[in-house]
Design a protein around this motif. Structure first.
Motif: not given
Ligand SMILES: Nc1ncnc2c1ncn2[C@@H]1O[C@H](COP(=O)(O)OP(=O)(O)OP(=O)(O)O)[C@@H](O)[C@H]1O
Length: 252
Positions: A13-19, A21-28, A62-63
């Motif tokens: 739920r809302g899975l987000t990964v940032r590297y 400046g890169v948002v590699a997973n965005d609110d998945v 996060t998420g």
């Protein structure tokens, strides 16, 4: 097809990964139910492996991640594994000098005092590995070394190794890489029969025929976001997917 009464085994739920400046997973938001093979596809760099890393605890995220309804996103990778969530790795080589059974046993070894006691009484790992081998039609391979098996069966041993120890959900990251068409079809059939027992599978692969033939539902990632989700036939025709990934000629 998945059993309709089945609860979700794996949810994000809302899975987000940032590297940086890169948002590699965005609110998945993603769901895998018992008895279901779910595909995850997308162009190179879309964030597929990152999602597997985040779900299994190898990438900071996060998420929320839930396994059978229970939050696991604050657990270590090891604890998530013990809770029943397993994965394969893109470069998932087997130990060449161990038998197939021992390749599974090394992943199910218990640690600490319990492991020591189990070692002393010779009940370490192997006994728990056998059902996974049987499940994937590898019961006759237990005493053989991986290089005595076809590449297709070696890939299945990799899946069995992930399943060993009682996993309920397994995330397969490009498990069919290097297989020819026949081997890939046979591999897909084993994955399908595996989930009939109530397991859940998330399948990432560049072999589009494998993913579209084997999966009940498919998620499509692009730049870290889910741009489509649905049965393979719908996803295959989705204009956003065609534009982002497949290319009109690839699915004609
Ligand atoms: N450890 C990392 N540090 C920094 N950036 C990363 C890291 N891992 C992945 N990325 C970036 O995150 C994005 C998603 O990469 P990821 O490997 O998850 O994509 P993918 O869909 O699995 O690609 P492929 O199909 O090529 O395996 C890419 O922009 C990648 O460069």
């Amino acid at each position: 097809m998945p059993m309709p009464e089945n609860e979700p085994l794996l949810e994000t739920r809302g899975l987000t990964v940032r590297y940086g400046g890169v948002v590699a997973n965005d609110d998945v938001d993603l769901t895998v139910r018992a008895g279901e093979v779910v595909g995850l596809i997308g162009p190179n760099g879309a964030g597929k492996t990152t999602l597997v890393d985040a779900v299994t605890g190898f990438a900071p995220s996060t998420g929320e991640v839930l396994l059978a309804g229970r939050r696991i996103d604050r657990l270590s990778p090891h604890r998530r594994r013990r809770a029943g969530l397993a994965r394969t790795w893109q470069a998932g080589e087997l130990f060449g000098d161990l038998t197939v059974a021992d390749n599974l046993a090394v992943t199910t070894q218990r640690r600490g005092v319990g492991g020591l006691v189990a070692d002393m009484f010779g009940r370490r790992g192997t006994a728990a590995a056998d059902p996974a081998l049987e499940l994937l039609g590898l019961g006759d391979c237990a005493a053989r070394r991986p290089d005595e098996l076809s590449l297709g069966r070696q890939k299945l041993v990799g899946v069995a190794r992930a399943l060993a120890g009682g996993s309920r959900v397994v995330l397969l990251d490009e498990p069919a890489a290097g297989l020819d068409t026949d081997e890939s079809v046979a591999f897909g059939a084993e994955v399908r029969s595996m989930v009939e027992t109530g397991l859940g599978v998330l399948l990432i692969d560049h072999d589009m025929n494998l993913v579209l033939d084997v999966c009940d539902r498919v998620y499509v990632l692009d730049f870290g976001r889910v741009i489509a989700c649905g049965p393979p036939d719908e996803v295959r025709r989705d204009p956003a997917v065609i534009t982002a990934y497949l290319g009109a000629e690839a699915i004609a």
